[in-house]
Write a protein that holds these residues in place. Structure first.
Motif, PDB file in Angstrom:
ATOM      1  N   LEU A 107      28.436 -28.694 -27.183  1.00 60.19           N
ATOM      2  CA  LEU A 107      28.490 -27.796 -26.028  1.00 60.19           C
ATOM      3  C   LEU A 107      27.161 -27.077 -25.822  1.00 60.19           C
ATOM      4  CD1 LEU A 107      32.065 -26.317 -26.409  1.00 60.19           C
ATOM      5  CD2 LEU A 107      31.220 -27.723 -24.544  1.00 60.19           C
ATOM      6  N   ILE A 108      26.558 -26.617 -26.925  1.00 58.61           N
ATOM      7  CA  ILE A 108      25.286 -25.908 -26.786  1.00 58.61           C
ATOM      8  C   ILE A 108      24.215 -26.861 -26.258  1.00 58.61           C
ATOM      9  CG2 ILE A 108      23.385 -24.805 -28.042  1.00 58.61           C
ATOM     10  CD1 ILE A 108      25.335 -23.423 -29.786  1.00 58.61           C
ATOM     11  N   SER A 109      24.167 -28.084 -26.815  1.00 61.20           N
ATOM     12  CA  SER A 109      23.074 -28.968 -26.402  1.00 61.20           C
ATOM     13  C   SER A 109      23.229 -29.406 -24.953  1.00 61.20           C
ATOM     14  CB  SER A 109      22.968 -30.176 -27.333  1.00 61.20           C
ATOM     15  OG  SER A 109      24.089 -31.002 -27.161  1.00 61.20           O
ATOM     16  N   LEU A 110      24.484 -29.625 -24.518  1.00 59.52           N
ATOM     17  CA  LEU A 110      24.679 -29.990 -23.110  1.00 59.52           C
ATOM     18  C   LEU A 110      24.347 -28.815 -22.196  1.00 59.52           C
ATOM     19  CD1 LEU A 110      27.943 -32.087 -23.379  1.00 59.52           C
ATOM     20  CD2 LEU A 110      25.666 -32.920 -22.841  1.00 59.52           C
ATOM     21  N   MET A 131      25.468 -40.157 -21.327  1.00 57.82           N
ATOM     22  CA  MET A 131      25.563 -41.515 -20.804  1.00 57.82           C
ATOM     23  C   MET A 131      26.685 -41.629 -19.777  1.00 57.82           C
ATOM     24  SD  MET A 131      24.735 -43.583 -24.265  1.00 57.82           S
ATOM     25  CE  MET A 131      25.881 -44.907 -24.006  1.00 57.82           C
ATOM     26  N   ALA A 132      27.830 -41.026 -20.099  1.00 63.44           N
ATOM     27  CA  ALA A 132      28.968 -41.072 -19.174  1.00 63.44           C
ATOM     28  C   ALA A 132      28.621 -40.369 -17.871  1.00 63.44           C
ATOM     29  CB  ALA A 132      30.195 -40.432 -19.815  1.00 63.44           C
ATOM     30  N   ALA A 133      27.938 -39.208 -17.974  1.00 63.35           N
ATOM     31  CA  ALA A 133      27.581 -38.446 -16.778  1.00 63.35           C
ATOM     32  C   ALA A 133      26.595 -39.229 -15.924  1.00 63.35           C
ATOM     33  CB  ALA A 133      26.990 -37.100 -17.173  1.00 63.35           C
ATOM     34  N   LYS A 134      25.662 -39.904 -16.579  1.00 65.28           N
ATOM     35  CA  LYS A 134      24.665 -40.672 -15.843  1.00 65.28           C
ATOM     36  C   LYS A 134      25.346 -41.804 -15.064  1.00 65.28           C
ATOM     37  CE  LYS A 134      19.963 -42.171 -16.231  1.00 65.28           C
ATOM     38  NZ  LYS A 134      18.823 -42.466 -17.065  1.00 65.28           N
ATOM     39  N   GLY A 184      22.778 -37.581 -13.215  1.00 63.64           N
ATOM     40  CA  GLY A 184      21.648 -37.736 -14.112  1.00 63.64           C
ATOM     41  C   GLY A 184      21.045 -36.403 -14.506  1.00 63.64           C
ATOM     42  N   ILE A 185      21.448 -35.329 -13.800  1.00 64.81           N
ATOM     43  CA  ILE A 185      20.878 -34.006 -14.074  1.00 64.81           C
ATOM     44  C   ILE A 185      21.389 -33.445 -15.393  1.00 64.81           C
ATOM     45  CG2 ILE A 185      22.642 -32.643 -12.862  1.00 64.81           C
ATOM     46  CD1 ILE A 185      20.131 -31.113 -11.633  1.00 64.81           C
ATOM     47  N   ILE A 186      22.500 -33.997 -15.898  1.00 61.51           N
ATOM     48  CA  ILE A 186      23.041 -33.532 -17.175  1.00 61.51           C
ATOM     49  C   ILE A 186      22.286 -34.191 -18.318  1.00 61.51           C
ATOM     50  CG2 ILE A 186      25.076 -33.522 -18.669  1.00 61.51           C
ATOM     51  CD1 ILE A 186      26.765 -33.205 -16.194  1.00 61.51           C
ATOM     52  N   GLN A 187      21.596 -33.392 -19.071  1.00 58.31           N
ATOM     53  CA  GLN A 187      20.787 -33.877 -20.190  1.00 58.31           C
ATOM     54  C   GLN A 187      21.253 -33.199 -21.472  1.00 58.31           C
ATOM     55  OE1 GLN A 187      18.476 -36.174 -20.139  1.00 58.31           O
ATOM     56  NE2 GLN A 187      18.509 -36.483 -17.921  1.00 58.31           N
TER      57      GLN A 187
END
Lengths: 406, 409
Positions: free
Chosen positions: A37-40, A353-356, A361-364
């Motif tokens: 959660l923190i890294s996302l 990967m799922a978000a992309k 793609g903005i979710i890193q």
């Protein structure tokens, strides 16, 4: 001496392998969730602030008030027009100013009708266009960008050309009907990673105003402050001139001026709150994991009562016994933490990967070193704290009673 | 050897007594294990009750709309008030077409626009809603929005340049008879509404349709049309009729409508789906701690099996079957889970009520914690299930022990 303690603690952990594993699983599930959660959250914050950083610290965004549902909301009766843009342009300290429109339109392609946003942007080959390019971050993937003299030409967002928004993808050279008028596609933009941007269609602002019969209405004005000027002074100057031009009193402005930083700040505050709530909920499982460590350590003290008695009778002090057990529980916490960090990082990569794949793609995922070290330290603390009471109990055992224990 | 029902009942009682005596013997360990479960159950119960309460409140609001209304808007997608992103707006012509559809009691055309409102020394930018010059339509608006006047009166068909305002405006020092200025034109406040607790209604400003049309210079367009059908049973049929009539009038093919016809129930369903998804994410994250708690039970049970190896050996030596040993340990772990669940539910209910109290009294947000029997029984059986499942592996290990090996330990 201390290394000896470490050795004894490790040996005890290895001896009761099943129990140690289960205890560590309790910790690493929680740590994995928190790390993911923190890294996302950090990744999202980073990509958004990067996007805003591209805007630079010298821009002002000016919008009419009452656009409750966002820019281009047609139900607002408060609007800008060309004269407002001119006023902003001619304010001292403003190097250049541009206006654009965002509207919803009926798009017909491949015998199918869909509704997408269209953006009307400056395309004249001048300073306005340069400023727009600087702000929009749009890069052409295929074909060419809009340029001055383009009338019935459009450039489309990435998704329209790749994600089958119509049964067939739009390609350069295709013809598209926008509100029943035919336009030719001359360019496709690279992905910006956000679906509203990537499904939008762009054309020259004058053409959009003409085809939607908007007159010279402008939805948003952006201004670039000249080098060396203080942005807050220029902001006040723009506010004053617009106020005079629109005949409104001070503090009753029917428009708002924001710097990208203010915009970003408001957004980040909301994002931080959401992240805190979610991480807080995930951290509940860390508390539960800590209770698990405590339980394991109490059991360990009980099982080793005799052992403790022997150690004490050959000269171990209360302090030595306490440290021994604290190291053991701290190690349990830290091992759990290390595994948890690894799993959490893997988990967030999967989410990215799922978000992309879904167009976001903005979710890193972003793993700042401080957060990893912090999480490991936290896991050790949880372990050591959870071990504190059992260790204290062990250290206070009377050697004679302990030796007698069966 | 076949066991009779009586013997079986006696045995099960024994199993429970056995499990219970062991749990109380290792008091500290049992407590710590249960804490692991009840922390998770507490947070899950509190979150579900608050989420459910919020959804109930929204449902109740929509139920005021009844099951006999239909809403027609222009298409365009995007989120926002009706009309915000419309490409082909609904017009007076469209309303006439809808009026002609069989089975309709009343149709109301409405405009929603953001305007500047000057009052006293203040200026606000707000949405205003139009009220049509038609007695029947006005009555329907009153019914649907559950409008009750605190002072003054509702707008009447003959009103010009008059407004009624929601309760929030009273807090902004608006009084009956005041004149406010909407986009520089004066309007007299003829009615103030009672407090509803819903920001959208309490902040509302309604004015006669013709006055709003003059103000914004819009002649033909409506932002939405609301319809009440004569017979609620015909809701779906009338909806289809309206879609067909409008399709024909606006000359569009099926599947390419540039307008939307929805019942409030459909809107509610969409909203509810979003809320449900948010709730699922939040509760899912909170439920991670239940898994950790379950692992705690598993750990405790493995330790119990280890400690009681000799005991298991003796029981087996005097005739206990594998299934007897299995059942004994499963009951013990199930009890751990359920006891944790019971405490967790009580704490969760308290937590939910505390949050409700704080929300209502401190931040004035109408949040109702809702505890259904389903939630409580569900949480209880779930915690029992977590306990039993966590006990399966340790219990199997105990059941499979060889009596001779076990006795030798």
């Amino acid at each position: 001496m201390r290394f000896e303690y470490l050795g004894i603690a490790l040996k005890s952990i290895m001896e009761r392998r099943m129990r140690s594993w289960l205890t560590m699983i309790g910790i690493f599930i929680g740590i994995a969730a928190v790390v993911a959660l923190i890294s996302l959250g950090q990744g999202l914050q980073k990509s958004i602030s990067d996007a805003f950083a591209a805007l630079g610290t010298d821009k002002l965004l000016i919008q009419p008030k009452g656009q409750i549902a966002g820019p281009g909301t047609q139900t607002s009766t408060i609007q800008f027009d060309q004269s407002d843009l001119d006023v902003v342009k001619h304010t001292r300290g403003v190097e250049e100013a541009i206006g654009w429109n965002v509207r919803m339109a009926e798009i017909r392609f491949n015998d199918q009708t869909r509704f997408f946003y269209i953006g009307g942007i400056p395309t004249e080959d001048n300073a306005e266009n340069k400023l727009y390019t600087e702000i929009s971050d749009h890069k052409i993937e295929e074909g060419r960008d809009l340029k001055s003299g383009d009338t019935l030409k459009i450039a489309v967002g990435y998704s329209l050309a790749h994600d089958k928004k119509f049964d067939r993808n739009i390609r350069v050279g295709d013809r598209v009907l926008i509100n029943k008028k035919e336009f030719e596609v001359i360019g496709i933009y690279e992905s910006l990673g956000s679906p509203p941007d990537d499904t939008a269609i762009f054309m020259s602002r004058q053409i959009l105003q003409r085809s939607l019969e908007l007159g010279d209405t402008i939805d948003t004005i952006a201004a670039k402050v000249s080098a060396g000027e203080d942005i807050s002074i220029v902001e006040e100057a723009v506010k004053k001139k617009l106020r005079n031009h629109r005949k409104v009193e001070e503090n009753k402005e029917d428009f708002s001026i924001q710097t990208p930083e203010q915009f970003l700040q408001a957004f980040m505050t909301v994002l931080s709150i959401v992240q805190t709530v979610l991480v807080g909920l995930a951290a509940i499982s860390l508390v539960v994991g800590g209770v698990g460590i405590m339980n394991t350590m109490y059991t360990a003290v009980l099982e080793r009562t005799k052992e403790i008695g022997i150690m004490k009778s050959v000269g171990a002090r209360n302090y030595d016994i306490a440290v021994l057990f604290l190291i053991e529980s701290g190690l349990l916490g830290m091992f759990g933490g290390i595994i948890g960090v690894l799993i959490g990082m893997g988990l967030s990569k999967l989410v990215v990967m799922a978000a992309k794949a879904a167009g976001y793609g903005i979710i890193q995922a972003f793993f700042p070193l401080w957060s990893i070290i912090g999480v490991l330290f936290f896991a050790f603390i949880v372990g050591a704290l959870a071990g504190a009471l059992p260790a204290l109990q062990a250290s206070k055992l009377q050697p004679v009673d302990a030796l007698r224990y069966e | 050897m076949k066991r009779t029902g009586f013997v079986l009942a006696a045995m099960i009682t024994d199993y429970f007594n056995y499990a219970f005596s062991h749990l109380t013997k290792r008091k500290l360990r049992s407590w710590l294990t249960m804490i692991g479960i009840f922390i998770g159950i507490t947070s899950v119960v509190a979150l579900i009750s608050l989420g459910q309460g919020m959804r109930d409140a929204i449902n109740a609001q929509f139920s005021g709309l009844g099951s006999d209304k239909i809403i027609i808007q222009g298409s365009g997608g995007g989120f926002g008030p009706p009309g915000s992103f419309t490409v082909d707006p609904i017009t007076k012509d469209d309303k006439e077409v809808v009026d002609g559809v069989a089975g309709i009691d009343v149709t109301i055309g409405r405009l929603m626009r953001a305007v500047r409102i000057d009052y006293g020394d203040e200026t606000d930018y707000e949405m205003v809603l139009s009220v049509p010059p038609d007695r029947k339509a006005i009555d329907l608006i009153v019914e649907v929005n559950n409008i009750k006047m605190l002072s003054g009166r509702m707008l009447s068909p003959s009103d010009k340049n008059k407004v009624i305002m929601g309760n929030a405006w009273i807090e902004k020092k608006i009084k009956l008879g005041d004149t406010i200025f909407i986009n520089d034109k004066g309007f007299e406040v003829v009615g103030l509404m009672r407090k509803t607790g819903l920001p959208f209604i309490d902040g509302t400003v309604m004015l006669p349709e013709d006055s709003l049309r003059d103000l914004i210079d819009v002649k033909e367009v409506y932002d939405m049309i609301a319809v009440k059908v004569t017979n609620p049973k015909d809701l779906n049929i009338v909806t289809d009729r309206i879609i067909k009539a409008l399709r024909k009038h606006r000359d569009v093919k099926e599947g390419e409508e540039n307008f939307q016809v929805q019942t409030p129930q459909q809107v509610l369903k969409t909203l509810d789906t979003v809320l449900l998804a948010v709730q699922a994410v939040v509760i899912g994250i909170a439920a991670i701690s239940l898994i950790v708690g379950g692992i705690g039970i598993m750990n405790t049970m493995y330790t119990a099996v280890l400690e009681r190896t000799r005991e298991i050996g003796i029981m087996k030596a005097i005739g206990a079957r594998n299934s007897d040993v299995l059942t004994m340990f499963l009951i013990e772990s199930g009890l751990l889970g359920m006891a944790g669940g019971l405490i967790g539910i009580s704490l969760g209910v308290c937590l939910g009520l505390i949050v409700e109290f704080i929300a209502v009294n401190v931040s004035a947000v109408p949040v109702n914690a809702s505890f259904s029997l389903f939630l409580i029984l569900g949480a209880l059986s779930f915690s029992f299930l977590v306990g039993t499942l966590s006990g399966v592996f340790p219990a199997m290990q105990a059941a499979r022990m060889h009596p001779v090996e076990a006795l030798r330990k």
